[in-house]
Design an enzyme around this catalytic site. Structure first.
Site, mmCIF file in Angstrom:
data_model
loop_
_atom_site.group_PDB
_atom_site.id
_atom_site.type_symbol
_atom_site.label_atom_id
_atom_site.label_comp_id
_atom_site.label_asym_id
_atom_site.label_seq_id
_atom_site.Cartn_x
_atom_site.Cartn_y
_atom_site.Cartn_z
ATOM 1 N N ARG A 93 -13.546 1.084 5.751
ATOM 2 C CA ARG A 93 -12.774 0.941 6.995
ATOM 3 C C ARG A 93 -13.662 0.373 8.115
ATOM 4 N NH1 ARG A 93 -7.139 1.518 7.390
ATOM 5 N NH2 ARG A 93 -7.546 2.050 9.566
ATOM 6 N N GLU B 203 -2.467 5.393 -2.940
ATOM 7 C CA GLU B 203 -2.366 3.932 -3.029
ATOM 8 C C GLU B 203 -2.918 3.412 -4.359
ATOM 9 O OE1 GLU B 203 -4.237 2.758 0.654
ATOM 10 O OE2 GLU B 203 -2.549 3.532 1.834
ATOM 11 N N ASN C 282 -3.982 -9.583 9.624
ATOM 12 C CA ASN C 282 -5.347 -9.049 9.763
ATOM 13 C C ASN C 282 -6.105 -8.944 8.433
ATOM 14 O OD1 ASN C 282 -4.056 -6.824 8.762
ATOM 15 N ND2 ASN C 282 -4.449 -5.495 10.510
ATOM 16 N N PHE D 224 7.720 -2.548 13.799
ATOM 17 C CA PHE D 224 7.202 -3.710 13.057
ATOM 18 C C PHE D 224 7.334 -3.558 11.545
ATOM 19 C CE2 PHE D 224 3.631 -0.876 14.111
ATOM 20 C CZ PHE D 224 3.092 -0.618 12.847
ATOM 21 N N LYS E 242 -4.828 -9.351 1.897
ATOM 22 C CA LYS E 242 -3.413 -9.599 2.187
ATOM 23 C C LYS E 242 -3.079 -11.085 1.980
ATOM 24 C CE LYS E 242 -3.109 -5.803 5.557
ATOM 25 N NZ LYS E 242 -2.668 -5.433 6.933
ATOM 26 N N HIS F 26 -6.285 -4.807 3.760
ATOM 27 C CA HIS F 26 -5.840 -3.410 3.829
ATOM 28 C C HIS F 26 -6.906 -2.529 3.203
ATOM 29 C CE1 HIS F 26 -3.475 0.241 3.457
ATOM 30 N NE2 HIS F 26 -4.031 0.355 2.265
ATOM 31 N N TYR G 243 3.723 1.154 2.529
ATOM 32 C CA TYR G 243 3.702 1.290 3.988
ATOM 33 C C TYR G 243 4.701 2.339 4.477
ATOM 34 C CZ TYR G 243 0.501 -2.634 4.848
ATOM 35 O OH TYR G 243 -0.605 -3.453 4.926
ATOM 36 N N ARG H 247 -12.239 -8.184 9.862
ATOM 37 C CA ARG H 247 -11.190 -8.604 10.801
ATOM 38 C C ARG H 247 -11.808 -9.253 12.047
ATOM 39 N NH1 ARG H 247 -7.808 -2.993 9.980
ATOM 40 N NH2 ARG H 247 -6.368 -3.711 8.363
#
Ligand code: DAT
Ligand code: MG
Length: 148
Positions: free
Chosen positions: A85, A126, A112, A57, A9, A115, A49, A102
């Site tokens: 993940r 994605e 964070n 948010f 990110k 992704h 998203y 993270r």
């Protein structure tokens, strides 16, 4: 072979973590099959998203992910979706274990660092949003014989 979509990110790019993050997945034994540095257009961010559209948010999330360049990647390997993940750590860095990306590099949920797709369905969706088929490279690596 299973593929997942991973993305450093804007905070990760600004904090010079692209190399560190690529290195972790390389060392693990996964194979990079697509990558690009890009600035995400708002429309793509909203699609990416989309599942969070109704969350309070959402606006902040879209603003953040479009606030600077990201490093978008496709990685391949056995069980790569769920293992990536685990390597990323929990969404909220307050809960992500040390040793995870993270857990090691992030402090707050808004920033964070990385992704990663959370299921085979989201990985396919994605990858399709961010990469054209011809941008993905299929290639053999001898090291895979020592991994799989
Ligand atoms: P993940 O990125 O671990 O898949 P997610 O899909 O639930 O997590 O949320 C997407 C991103 O949205 C997440 O990386 C950071 C942000 N986010 C999630 N929950 C949030 C919250 N409660 N407040 C602010 N940002 C949040
Ligand atoms: Mg998610």
């Amino acid at each position: 072979m299973e593929k997942t979509f991973l993305m450093v990110k804007p905070d990760g790019v600004q904090r010079n973590l692209i190399g560190e993050i690529v290195s972790r997945f390389e060392k693990k034994g996964y194979q990079l099959v697509g990558a690009k540095l890009m600035q995400i257009p708002t429309e793509l961010a909203e699609q990416h998203y989309g599942e969070h559209k109704e969350r309070p948010f959402f606006g902040e999330l879209v603003e953040f992910i479009t606030s600077g360049p990201v490093f978008a990647m496709v990685w391949e390997g056995e069980n790569v979706i769920s293992t990536a993940r685990l390597m990323m750590g929990a969404t909220n860095p307050k809960e992500s274990a040390p040793g995870t990306i993270r857990g090691d590099f992030a402090v707050t949920v808004g920033k964070n660092i990385i992704h990663g797709s959370d299921s085979p369905e989201s990985a396919e969706r994605e990858i399709g949003l961010f990469f054209k088929q011809e941008e993905l490279v299929a290639y053999a690596k001898d090291a895979n014989n020592w991994i799989n």
